[in-house]
Write a protein that holds these residues in place. Structure first.
Motif, PDB file in Angstrom:
ATOM      1  N   GLU A 126      44.573  60.605  45.897  1.00 36.34           N
ATOM      2  CA  GLU A 126      43.511  59.689  45.471  1.00 36.34           C
ATOM      3  C   GLU A 126      43.795  58.267  45.929  1.00 36.34           C
ATOM      4  O   GLU A 126      42.917  57.571  46.446  1.00 36.34           O
ATOM      5  N   LEU A 127      45.040  57.829  45.752  1.00 35.30           N
ATOM      6  CA  LEU A 127      45.428  56.489  46.201  1.00 35.30           C
ATOM      7  C   LEU A 127      45.268  56.354  47.710  1.00 35.30           C
ATOM      8  O   LEU A 127      44.773  55.338  48.210  1.00 35.30           O
ATOM      9  N   SER A 128      45.684  57.383  48.448  1.00 29.83           N
ATOM     10  CA  SER A 128      45.575  57.355  49.905  1.00 29.83           C
ATOM     11  C   SER A 128      44.124  57.180  50.343  1.00 29.83           C
ATOM     12  O   SER A 128      43.823  56.377  51.241  1.00 29.83           O
ATOM     13  N   ARG A 129      43.218  57.932  49.718  1.00 31.33           N
ATOM     14  CA  ARG A 129      41.796  57.819  50.061  1.00 31.33           C
ATOM     15  C   ARG A 129      41.264  56.424  49.753  1.00 31.33           C
ATOM     16  O   ARG A 129      40.525  55.837  50.546  1.00 31.33           O
ATOM     17  N   GLU A 130      41.658  55.873  48.610  1.00 31.42           N
ATOM     18  CA  GLU A 130      41.162  54.557  48.217  1.00 31.42           C
ATOM     19  C   GLU A 130      41.634  53.476  49.185  1.00 31.42           C
ATOM     20  O   GLU A 130      40.869  52.583  49.548  1.00 31.42           O
ATOM     21  N   TYR A 131      42.901  53.532  49.586  1.00 30.81           N
ATOM     22  CA  TYR A 131      43.411  52.531  50.519  1.00 30.81           C
ATOM     23  C   TYR A 131      42.629  52.572  51.838  1.00 30.81           C
ATOM     24  O   TYR A 131      42.349  51.531  52.440  1.00 30.81           O
ATOM     25  N   THR A 132      42.301  53.776  52.287  1.00 33.62           N
ATOM     26  CA  THR A 132      41.536  53.920  53.527  1.00 33.62           C
ATOM     27  C   THR A 132      40.122  53.386  53.356  1.00 33.62           C
ATOM     28  O   THR A 132      39.614  52.648  54.210  1.00 33.62           O
ATOM     29  N   GLU A 133      39.482  53.737  52.259  1.00 36.74           N
ATOM     30  CA  GLU A 133      38.116  53.283  52.003  1.00 36.74           C
ATOM     31  C   GLU A 133      38.044  51.765  51.859  1.00 36.74           C
ATOM     32  O   GLU A 133      37.055  51.143  52.249  1.00 36.74           O
ATOM     33  N   GLN A 134      39.089  51.163  51.312  1.00 36.22           N
ATOM     34  CA  GLN A 134      39.114  49.719  51.105  1.00 36.22           C
ATOM     35  C   GLN A 134      39.547  48.954  52.356  1.00 36.22           C
ATOM     36  O   GLN A 134      39.511  47.720  52.372  1.00 36.22           O
ATOM     37  N   GLY A 135      39.970  49.685  53.385  1.00 35.35           N
ATOM     38  CA  GLY A 135      40.387  49.036  54.623  1.00 35.35           C
ATOM     39  C   GLY A 135      41.664  48.233  54.490  1.00 35.35           C
ATOM     40  O   GLY A 135      41.821  47.193  55.149  1.00 35.35           O
ATOM     41  N   ARG A 136      42.592  48.707  53.665  1.00 38.24           N
ATOM     42  CA  ARG A 136      43.862  47.995  53.476  1.00 38.24           C
ATOM     43  C   ARG A 136      44.669  47.979  54.773  1.00 38.24           C
ATOM     44  O   ARG A 136      44.483  48.808  55.649  1.00 38.24           O
ATOM     45  N   GLY A 137      45.600  47.040  54.875  1.00 38.19           N
ATOM     46  CA  GLY A 137      46.451  46.951  56.053  1.00 38.19           C
ATOM     47  C   GLY A 137      47.556  47.978  56.059  1.00 38.19           C
ATOM     48  O   GLY A 137      48.260  48.133  57.066  1.00 38.19           O
ATOM     49  N   THR A 184      52.284  51.064  58.050  1.00 42.07           N
ATOM     50  CA  THR A 184      51.323  50.100  58.561  1.00 42.07           C
ATOM     51  C   THR A 184      50.152  50.854  59.163  1.00 42.07           C
ATOM     52  O   THR A 184      50.342  51.821  59.900  1.00 42.07           O
ATOM     53  N   ARG A 185      48.940  50.421  58.857  1.00 38.28           N
ATOM     54  CA  ARG A 185      47.769  51.102  59.400  1.00 38.28           C
ATOM     55  C   ARG A 185      47.746  50.913  60.928  1.00 38.28           C
ATOM     56  O   ARG A 185      48.043  49.817  61.420  1.00 38.28           O
ATOM     57  N   PRO A 186      47.436  51.974  61.673  1.00 37.96           N
ATOM     58  CA  PRO A 186      47.463  51.904  63.136  1.00 37.96           C
ATOM     59  C   PRO A 186      46.669  50.731  63.715  1.00 37.96           C
ATOM     60  O   PRO A 186      47.083  50.126  64.706  1.00 37.96           O
ATOM     61  N   GLU A 187      45.547  50.393  63.092  1.00 42.41           N
ATOM     62  CA  GLU A 187      44.732  49.277  63.594  1.00 42.41           C
ATOM     63  C   GLU A 187      45.459  47.939  63.514  1.00 42.41           C
ATOM     64  O   GLU A 187      45.081  46.980  64.193  1.00 42.41           O
ATOM     65  N   CYS A 188      46.510  47.872  62.698  1.00 44.99           N
ATOM     66  CA  CYS A 188      47.249  46.616  62.520  1.00 44.99           C
ATOM     67  C   CYS A 188      48.540  46.584  63.337  1.00 44.99           C
ATOM     68  O   CYS A 188      49.303  45.618  63.244  1.00 44.99           O
ATOM     69  N   VAL A 246      49.126  43.378  65.684  1.00 43.21           N
ATOM     70  CA  VAL A 246      49.432  42.104  65.031  1.00 43.21           C
ATOM     71  C   VAL A 246      50.823  42.136  64.401  1.00 43.21           C
ATOM     72  O   VAL A 246      51.545  41.136  64.413  1.00 43.21           O
ATOM     73  N   VAL A 247      51.233  43.302  63.886  1.00 44.56           N
ATOM     74  CA  VAL A 247      52.578  43.423  63.326  1.00 44.56           C
ATOM     75  C   VAL A 247      53.621  43.272  64.421  1.00 44.56           C
ATOM     76  O   VAL A 247      54.627  42.572  64.262  1.00 44.56           O
ATOM     77  N   GLU A 248      53.382  43.942  65.543  1.00 49.52           N
ATOM     78  CA  GLU A 248      54.320  43.850  66.662  1.00 49.52           C
ATOM     79  C   GLU A 248      54.416  42.422  67.173  1.00 49.52           C
ATOM     80  O   GLU A 248      55.506  41.930  67.477  1.00 49.52           O
ATOM     81  N   HIS A 249      53.284  41.745  67.254  1.00 46.35           N
ATOM     82  CA  HIS A 249      53.273  40.358  67.710  1.00 46.35           C
ATOM     83  C   HIS A 249      54.067  39.473  66.752  1.00 46.35           C
ATOM     84  O   HIS A 249      54.832  38.603  67.179  1.00 46.35           O
TER      85      HIS A 249
END
Length: 208
Positions: free
Chosen positions: A66-77, A91-95, A98-101
């Motif tokens: 449930e927590l995993s789904r919510e984090y995804t739906e909320q667009g967390r980093g 770390t979410r793949p989309e981030c 910026v993390v590497e930078h």
């Protein structure tokens, strides 16, 4: 003095406390799961969490999902992900960019002593698994290894043909930062590293 005045009861605390209504218990479990997952440096199994909390595995598993789904739906980093070994924050793949930078170019921060020791073991014993690096240093190096990968100093180098453990090696960026043309130009520090590393398995335990 009455019995009511002299009798006290101890109430349980933590995720296993059976106090409050269902909503309060659910909120407390979610809070406690987040607290535990914030400090682990490797995936933790549902069974281990359930045993520590004194709760059914099904309850813990459902709440994690449930927590995993919510984090995804909320667009967390960050992402709560289930892998073969268990659950862990990533770390979410989309981030990733910026993390590497931030870790490589966004800040000029010297490597910690732990990172220096870890990258030295990789450099002189490569290709080498995380378990063997941890065995040489005497502490768990998973977190430091991830940081070194993000900074581009080490990279994955396939799997050990016998154990299947993931192996790591230094990168060309590592040579660039040290001003070296090849690994042959590394100072002769190998003699100072333990010679019995070959007698360790990929968890850091001695083999027989």
């Amino acid at each position: 003095m009455s019995v009511r005045e002299t009798t006290t009861t101890e109430e349980p605390t933590g995720a296993t406390a059976d106090t409050g209504g269902p909503q309060e218990q659910r909120a407390r479990l979610r809070r406690d799961l987040e607290a535990v997952l914030m400090v682990v440096d490797q995936p933790v199994a549902e069974y281990d969490i359930a045993r520590a909390f004194g709760l059914p595995v099904e309850t813990v598993a459902a709440t994690l999902a449930e927590l995993s789904r919510e984090y995804t739906e909320q667009g967390r980093g960050f992402d709560l992900r289930q892998v073969a070994e268990g659950w862990r924050f990533y770390t979410r793949p989309e981030c990733a960019d910026v993390v590497e930078h931030f870790l490589r170019d966004g800040q000029e921060v010297r490597l910690t002593q732990a990172a220096l020791e870890t990258v030295a073991v990789v450099a002189y014993r490569q290709p080498v698994s995380r378990g063997r690096v941890s065995a040489v240093r005497g502490v768990n190096c998973d977190g430091v290894m991830r940081t070194l990968v993000l900074r581009g100093l080490i990279e994955e180098a396939g799997h050990d043909p016998e154990s299947g453990a993931l192996l790591y090696r230094t990168t060309s960026y590592f040579l660039e930062r040290l001003g070296l043309r090849s690994l042959d130009e590394l100072p002769d520090l190998a003699p100072f590293l333990p010679d019995d590393i070959e007698g360790l398995d990929d968890t850091g335990e001695h083999t027989t």
